[in-house]
Design a protein around this motif. Structure first.
Motif, mmCIF file in Angstrom:
data_model
loop_
_atom_site.group_PDB
_atom_site.id
_atom_site.type_symbol
_atom_site.label_atom_id
_atom_site.label_comp_id
_atom_site.label_asym_id
_atom_site.label_seq_id
_atom_site.Cartn_x
_atom_site.Cartn_y
_atom_site.Cartn_z
ATOM 1 N N THR A 1 0.972 -1.104 0.092
ATOM 2 C CA THR A 1 0.008 -0.090 0.151
ATOM 3 C C THR A 1 0.817 1.358 -0.074
ATOM 4 N N GLU A 2 1.901 1.237 0.937
ATOM 5 C CA GLU A 2 2.717 2.453 0.995
ATOM 6 C C GLU A 2 3.574 2.586 -0.149
ATOM 7 N N LEU A 3 3.928 1.514 -1.209
ATOM 8 C CA LEU A 3 4.732 1.696 -2.389
ATOM 9 C C LEU A 3 3.674 2.236 -3.390
ATOM 10 N N LEU A 4 2.469 1.702 -3.536
ATOM 11 C CA LEU A 4 1.497 2.419 -4.381
ATOM 12 C C LEU A 4 1.185 3.902 -4.043
ATOM 13 N N GLU A 5 1.060 4.218 -2.766
ATOM 14 C CA GLU A 5 0.812 5.609 -2.571
ATOM 15 C C GLU A 5 2.133 6.251 -2.898
ATOM 16 N N TYR A 6 3.431 5.882 -2.668
ATOM 17 C CA TYR A 6 4.484 6.520 -3.233
ATOM 18 C C TYR A 6 4.459 6.760 -4.793
ATOM 19 N N CYS A 7 4.242 5.747 -5.360
ATOM 20 C CA CYS A 7 4.302 5.628 -6.875
ATOM 21 C C CYS A 7 3.176 6.610 -7.505
ATOM 22 N N HIS A 8 2.175 6.758 -6.776
ATOM 23 C CA HIS A 8 0.968 7.637 -7.057
ATOM 24 C C HIS A 8 1.518 8.984 -6.749
ATOM 25 N N THR A 9 2.031 9.319 -5.752
ATOM 26 C CA THR A 9 2.470 10.773 -5.476
ATOM 27 C C THR A 9 3.468 11.369 -6.433
#
Length: 243
Positions: free
Chosen positions: A126-134
């Motif tokens: 989840t944190e990885l996806l949030e990072y990628c999205h940002t």
């Protein structure tokens, strides 16, 4: 004048001009109070944007500007990620205000990036996806980037390899592997964005991913995934079993 009344518009007895505060000052105080009592979760995107604009534009009524920005770019993240040229097209924003907004975006990206190496990447999906999205979701051109990982899936480096057009980015599999060897990486996560908003992998995306995977395997380099990021979602090519 000797009638004992102070003329309108003149200075008061302490030497300061009497002028009413702008009408939006009370609104600012109330919005700050809401943030202090409840945090950002109870604020709409335009209200959180207002809180930033209070400091960037202290002498302007920022509510209509914030609403115009959200209407134009769709969300808080969309505003911060918009290009400087597009931001300056919004009435009320000058070059200095645009620079301030881009500084805030850079700070958010740096904060997001600083959190990622603290724990195994694959254990924090989840944190990885949030990072990628940002980092990528609101870019107006396709960019291809790579997360280089060590054997414990810790982040070694995050690099943008190519920036293309609105719907295409040239990627050279052998260059990807060369860079992986230079970092002594044992695993990769490939990333790119689709400015169109549709994260569905194209035929070219699939072909390129398979080519990288085929070269990487004999060298002991694992391609964990190729994630396509869009404004409203993502697609995992590993999850879709496309390679």
């Amino acid at each position: 004048m000797n009638d004992g009344q102070k003329p309108s518009g003149l200075k008061n007895t302490e030497g300061f001009s009497e002028s009413p505060q702008p009408h939006y000052h009370g609104h600012r105080d109330r919005l700050r109070a809401r943030f202090q009592s409840s945090g950002a979760q109870d604020l709409q995107d335009y209200e959180l944007l207002e809180l930033l604009l209070f400091r960037i534009l202290p002498r302007r009524d920022t509510k209509p500007i914030a609403k115009a920005l959200i209407d134009r770019f769709g969300s808080f993240a969309g505003v911060l990620s918009a290009s400087p040229q597009m931001l300056q097209e919004v009435d009320g924003l000058g070059p200095n205000a645009v620079v301030d907004l881009k500084v805030i975006q850079a700070a958010a990206q740096r904060f997001s990036k600083s959190k990622l190496p603290e724990r195994p990447t694959l254990g924090s999906w989840t944190e990885l996806l949030e990072y990628c999205h940002t980092q990528m979701a609101y870019e107006d051109k396709e960019q291809f980037r790579i997360l280089f990982l060590d054997k414990k899936n810790k982040l070694i480096a995050d690099e943008v390899q190519q920036v293309g057009t609105v719907d295409h980015t040239p990627v050279y599999p052998r260059e990807v592997i060369k860079r992986s060897l230079e970092h002594s990486a044992t695993a990769l996560i490939l990333l790119h964005n689709h400015p169109s908003g549709d994260p569905t992998p194209s035929g070219a995306d699939i072909q390129m991913t398979r080519a990288i995977d085929e070269i990487a395997k004999p060298l002991g380099i694992t391609v964990h995934d190729h994630i396509i990021i869009a404004k409203d979602g993502h697609a995992s090519m590993r999850g879709l079993k496309l390679f």
